[in-house]
Write an enzyme that holds these catalytic residues in place. Sequence first.
Site, PDB file in Angstrom:
ATOM      1  N   SER A 117       5.946  -2.447  -5.270  1.00 31.02           N
ATOM      2  CA  SER A 117       5.654  -2.896  -3.905  1.00 31.02           C
ATOM      3  C   SER A 117       6.522  -4.091  -3.537  1.00 31.02           C
ATOM      4  O   SER A 117       6.771  -4.966  -4.366  1.00 31.02           O
ATOM      5  CB  SER A 117       4.183  -3.305  -3.820  1.00 31.02           C
ATOM      6  OG  SER A 117       3.948  -4.043  -2.634  1.00 31.02           O
ATOM      7  N   TYR A 141       7.754  -2.835   2.732  1.00 31.03           N
ATOM      8  CA  TYR A 141       7.071  -3.122   3.985  1.00 31.03           C
ATOM      9  C   TYR A 141       8.171  -3.667   4.877  1.00 31.03           C
ATOM     10  O   TYR A 141       8.757  -4.708   4.577  1.00 31.03           O
ATOM     11  CB  TYR A 141       5.976  -4.180   3.785  1.00 31.03           C
ATOM     12  CG  TYR A 141       4.688  -3.615   3.217  1.00 31.03           C
ATOM     13  CD1 TYR A 141       4.076  -2.517   3.800  1.00 31.03           C
ATOM     14  CD2 TYR A 141       4.078  -4.219   2.126  1.00 31.03           C
ATOM     15  CE1 TYR A 141       2.874  -2.011   3.287  1.00 31.03           C
ATOM     16  CE2 TYR A 141       2.879  -3.716   1.612  1.00 31.03           C
ATOM     17  CZ  TYR A 141       2.291  -2.615   2.203  1.00 31.03           C
ATOM     18  OH  TYR A 141       1.125  -2.124   1.700  1.00 31.03           O
ATOM     19  N   THR A 167       6.921   2.173   3.848  1.00 30.46           N
ATOM     20  CA  THR A 167       5.510   2.380   4.210  1.00 30.46           C
ATOM     21  C   THR A 167       5.324   2.130   5.698  1.00 30.46           C
ATOM     22  O   THR A 167       5.576   1.025   6.190  1.00 30.46           O
ATOM     23  CB  THR A 167       4.608   1.451   3.371  1.00 30.46           C
ATOM     24  OG1 THR A 167       4.822   1.788   1.998  1.00 30.46           O
ATOM     25  CG2 THR A 167       3.145   1.639   3.712  1.00 30.46           C
ATOM     26  N   LYS A 249       6.407   6.737   3.709  1.00 26.55           N
ATOM     27  CA  LYS A 249       5.050   6.787   3.147  1.00 26.55           C
ATOM     28  C   LYS A 249       4.022   6.545   4.251  1.00 26.55           C
ATOM     29  O   LYS A 249       4.150   5.577   5.019  1.00 26.55           O
ATOM     30  CB  LYS A 249       4.909   5.724   2.044  1.00 26.55           C
ATOM     31  CG  LYS A 249       3.530   5.667   1.397  1.00 26.55           C
ATOM     32  CD  LYS A 249       3.561   4.793   0.153  1.00 26.55           C
ATOM     33  CE  LYS A 249       2.201   4.700  -0.522  1.00 26.55           C
ATOM     34  NZ  LYS A 249       1.309   3.735   0.112  1.00 26.55           N
ATOM     35  N   HIS A 273      -3.061   5.581   2.739  1.00 24.80           N
ATOM     36  CA  HIS A 273      -3.132   4.266   2.110  1.00 24.80           C
ATOM     37  C   HIS A 273      -4.469   4.094   1.382  1.00 24.80           C
ATOM     38  O   HIS A 273      -5.052   3.015   1.340  1.00 24.80           O
ATOM     39  CB  HIS A 273      -2.966   3.181   3.173  1.00 24.80           C
ATOM     40  CG  HIS A 273      -2.237   1.942   2.712  1.00 24.80           C
ATOM     41  ND1 HIS A 273      -0.944   1.650   3.077  1.00 24.80           N
ATOM     42  CD2 HIS A 273      -2.626   0.903   1.934  1.00 24.80           C
ATOM     43  CE1 HIS A 273      -0.586   0.485   2.540  1.00 24.80           C
ATOM     44  NE2 HIS A 273      -1.585   0.017   1.842  1.00 24.80           N
TER      45      HIS A 273
HETATM   46  C1  FNR Z   1      -2.257  -0.378  -2.059  1.00 25.05           C
HETATM   47  N1  FNR Z   1      -1.328   0.456  -1.420  1.00 25.05           N
HETATM   48  C2  FNR Z   1      -0.079  -0.032  -1.111  1.00 25.05           C
HETATM   49  N2  FNR Z   1       0.834   0.782  -0.511  1.00 25.05           N
HETATM   50  C3  FNR Z   1       2.086   0.346  -0.243  1.00 25.05           C
HETATM   51  O1  FNR Z   1       2.902   1.105   0.275  1.00 25.05           O
HETATM   52  N3  FNR Z   1       2.434  -0.948  -0.569  1.00 25.05           N
HETATM   53  C4  FNR Z   1       1.575  -1.820  -1.147  1.00 25.05           C
HETATM   54  O2  FNR Z   1       1.910  -2.950  -1.429  1.00 25.05           O
HETATM   55  C5  FNR Z   1       0.254  -1.363  -1.394  1.00 25.05           C
HETATM   56  N4  FNR Z   1      -0.672  -2.202  -1.940  1.00 25.05           N
HETATM   57  C6  FNR Z   1      -1.906  -1.734  -2.305  1.00 25.05           C
HETATM   58  C7  FNR Z   1      -2.808  -2.578  -2.924  1.00 25.05           C
HETATM   59  C8  FNR Z   1      -4.034  -2.106  -3.347  1.00 25.05           C
HETATM   60  C9  FNR Z   1      -4.979  -3.025  -4.030  1.00 25.05           C
HETATM   61  C10 FNR Z   1      -4.370  -0.740  -3.137  1.00 25.05           C
HETATM   62  C11 FNR Z   1      -5.677  -0.175  -3.616  1.00 25.05           C
HETATM   63  C12 FNR Z   1      -3.487   0.091  -2.494  1.00 25.05           C
HETATM   64  C13 FNR Z   1      -1.643   1.876  -1.197  1.00 25.05           C
HETATM   65  C14 FNR Z   1      -1.228   2.731  -2.396  1.00 25.05           C
HETATM   66  O3  FNR Z   1       0.162   2.823  -2.513  1.00 25.05           O
HETATM   67  C15 FNR Z   1      -1.774   4.166  -2.282  1.00 25.05           C
HETATM   68  O4  FNR Z   1      -1.371   4.725  -1.058  1.00 25.05           O
HETATM   69  C16 FNR Z   1      -3.299   4.216  -2.384  1.00 25.05           C
HETATM   70  O5  FNR Z   1      -3.762   3.343  -3.373  1.00 25.05           O
HETATM   71  C17 FNR Z   1      -3.736   5.635  -2.698  1.00 25.05           C
HETATM   72  O6  FNR Z   1      -5.109   5.744  -2.618  1.00 25.05           O
HETATM   73  P1  FNR Z   1      -6.100   5.666  -3.884  1.00 25.05           P
HETATM   74  O7  FNR Z   1      -5.582   6.639  -4.899  1.00 25.05           O
HETATM   75  O8  FNR Z   1      -6.093   4.272  -4.338  1.00 25.05           O
HETATM   76  O9  FNR Z   1      -7.397   6.092  -3.289  1.00 25.05           O
END
Ligand code: FNR
Length: 378
Positions: A117, A141, A167, A249, A273
């Site tokens: 990330s 981001y 994203t 994404k 997400h």
């Molecule tokens: C994320 N996700 C996420 N996505 C992204 O593109 N950049 C990021 O920095 C983050 N940070 C992040 C932090 C935390 C704590 C979570 C739980 C999620 C989203 C992540 O990439 C992914 O899309 C989801 O976590 C998928 O869903 P599940 O499997 O956690 O339900």
Amino acid sequence: IYLNGMAGTRPRLPTDLTRLEELAEGTLGPGPYGYVAGSAGDGSTARANRAALDRWRIVPRVLRDVHERDLSVEVLGRRIPAPLALAPVGVMSVMHADAETAAARAAAAREVPFILSSASSTPMEQVAEAMGDAERWFQLYWPKDPEVAGSFLARARAAGYTVLFVTLDTPMLGWRPRDLDHAYLPFLHGVGTANYFTDPAFRQGLAKPVHEDPEGAVRHFLGLFGDPAKTWPDLAFLRERWDGPIVLKGVMHPDDARRAADAGVDGVVVSNHGGRQVAGSVGAADALPRVVQAAGDRLTVLFDSGVRGGADVYKALALGASTVLLGRPYAYGLALEGQAGVDHVIRCVLAELDLALALSGHTGPGSLTPGDLVRESP
Ligand code: FNR
């Protein structure tokens, strides 16, 4: 595992990964736990993700020779040993002191691509160094300041990240009641800003150096983190500055998949997400078939949101995803046991996927089709 059991050793963590969340609650404080586990609104999108995956049921086949299996897939111009990658999860130092470095090392050791990330708590160069020459992908981001965006891409390229994930579902943070009620956001505690604070273009925009005015630096970060004014033509900026594959994404609508293909990107991740952005959204697995159809052979389709084990990976593959990203389960593994916890989660998912394939008559992901599933009525 069973043989180890004869010698009196059991797995330190549960092999049903849905149980990790309750254990992690005890390890993380209320703020960080709420941040990781929480989602938008009353949690309905996160529930819809699980419900959508649950409604699809596997229809096993028997008497097929499955004694030799190969989980490897071709994705985005490279062959990876299994159709699995670790989703970008920011701010990992709220989960474990070893943070991204531990997760990246676990992924590297199992040859699972790690998506770092841009909101990581460890600078991207440091994570890359910890990974040796293992496959690493970078998630952006897309910051408001084009100088910072360009600088991030140049740094990621130089550090050996090969695929760019952009994203698009987070131009601003969603309505997340747990974080709001705790008035807790990791960034305000200086977590998730390492790539920004070490970035020359970011630092140029500061009135005072970070160490002299950390609060000013955080405010500057909050001002440029996302850009809700971006539209499709802006993608040309990234295309010009990134010569590897670009994956968008957070694409849920088939029309957006078509636009992505028209814009010349290489793939999309069907993802909401993990339910953290739009409350009341369609479950990601329910959005997947239409996106796959719209993508045709113009885009590689990846998937995440709600995946908690090998059977879920199987279902997403059968619905047309080429690779599946794992989110919260490995974040909980990290919180509980650091690198070993992430390794445990990866191994469980891969073993369960391998068994799901074998027990339903498949020797690898390549032969899965929607015909291997039925959908129960809601
Ligand atoms: C994320 N996700 C996420 N996505 C992204 O593109 N950049 C990021 O920095 C983050 N940070 C992040 C932090 C935390 C704590 C979570 C739980 C999620 C989203 C992540 O990439 C992914 O899309 C989801 O976590 C998928 O869903 P599940 O499997 O956690 O339900």
